[in-house]
Design an enzyme around this catalytic site. Structure first.
Site, short mmCIF file in Angstrom:
data_model
loop_
_atom_site.label_atom_id
_atom_site.label_comp_id
_atom_site.label_asym_id
_atom_site.label_seq_id
_atom_site.Cartn_x
_atom_site.Cartn_y
_atom_site.Cartn_z
N ALA A 54 26.94 79.29 8.47
CA ALA A 54 26.49 80.79 8.92
C ALA A 54 26.91 81.27 10.05
CB ALA A 54 24.93 80.93 8.39
N HIS A 55 28.21 81.53 10.06
CA HIS A 55 28.92 82.20 11.24
C HIS A 55 30.49 82.05 10.89
CE1 HIS A 55 29.04 77.61 12.22
NE2 HIS A 55 30.55 77.96 12.72
N ALA A 56 31.05 83.02 11.79
CA ALA A 56 32.47 82.97 11.70
C ALA A 56 33.36 82.39 13.05
CB ALA A 56 32.94 84.40 11.42
N ALA A 101 31.56 81.60 6.99
CA ALA A 101 31.32 80.61 6.26
C ALA A 101 29.75 80.09 6.44
CB ALA A 101 32.35 79.60 6.56
#
Length: 142
Positions: A54-56, A101
């Site tokens: 839960a980050h890019a 993602a």
């Protein structure tokens, strides 16, 4: 920083050496993955109802391989969303920079191997989705 799309995320098959004693898969950086490998880590014992990621990343490339079990990778480029199911240890997912993602729906006993193009650098992470969208919108202006 180039704009990336979920369509830039690619499933890549890794070499698979089949043997009656068991199979073997290997990974060589810049040959089987499109970057030099500078960091390796793995996720395991993730409760089924929990997610990871839960980050890019601003510049970092990642390559995810499901070594055992299965899980989904939810991909988002700010315009398009897709989900990829990983469940084979000879198949991995390349995630370029600037793609959000999140890993979810882990089977019990799943193990996710992550190869990264650089060492850990907190300033490369975009951990808030609203911040990610601001970055994406800035890239659209370029």
């Amino acid at each position: 920083m180039a704009k990336r799309s979920v369509h830039d995320c690619k499933i890549l098959d890794l070499p698979k050496v089949t043997d009656p004693r068991g199979n073997l898969t290997f990974i060589e950086g810049e040959k089987h993955v499109p970057f030099e490998i500078k960091r390796v880590f793995f996720l395991y014992d993730v409760p089924t109802e929990e997610g990871r990621g839960a980050h890019a990343h601003k510049t970092l490339h990642q390559f995810l391989v499901c070594l055992s079990g299965s899980f989904d990778v939810q991909l988002d480029d700010g315009e398009n969303r897709t989900s990829v199911h990983l469940n084979r240890p000879w198949r991995g997912l390349h995630i370029p920079p600037m793609v959000w993602a999140a890993e979810a729906n882990f089977d019990a006993g799943s193990v996710c191997l992550v190869l990264a193009s650089d060492v850990f650098n907190e300033s490369d992470y975009i951990r808030n989705y609203d911040d990610f969208m601001r970055y994406v919108n800035e890239l659209r202006k370029i």
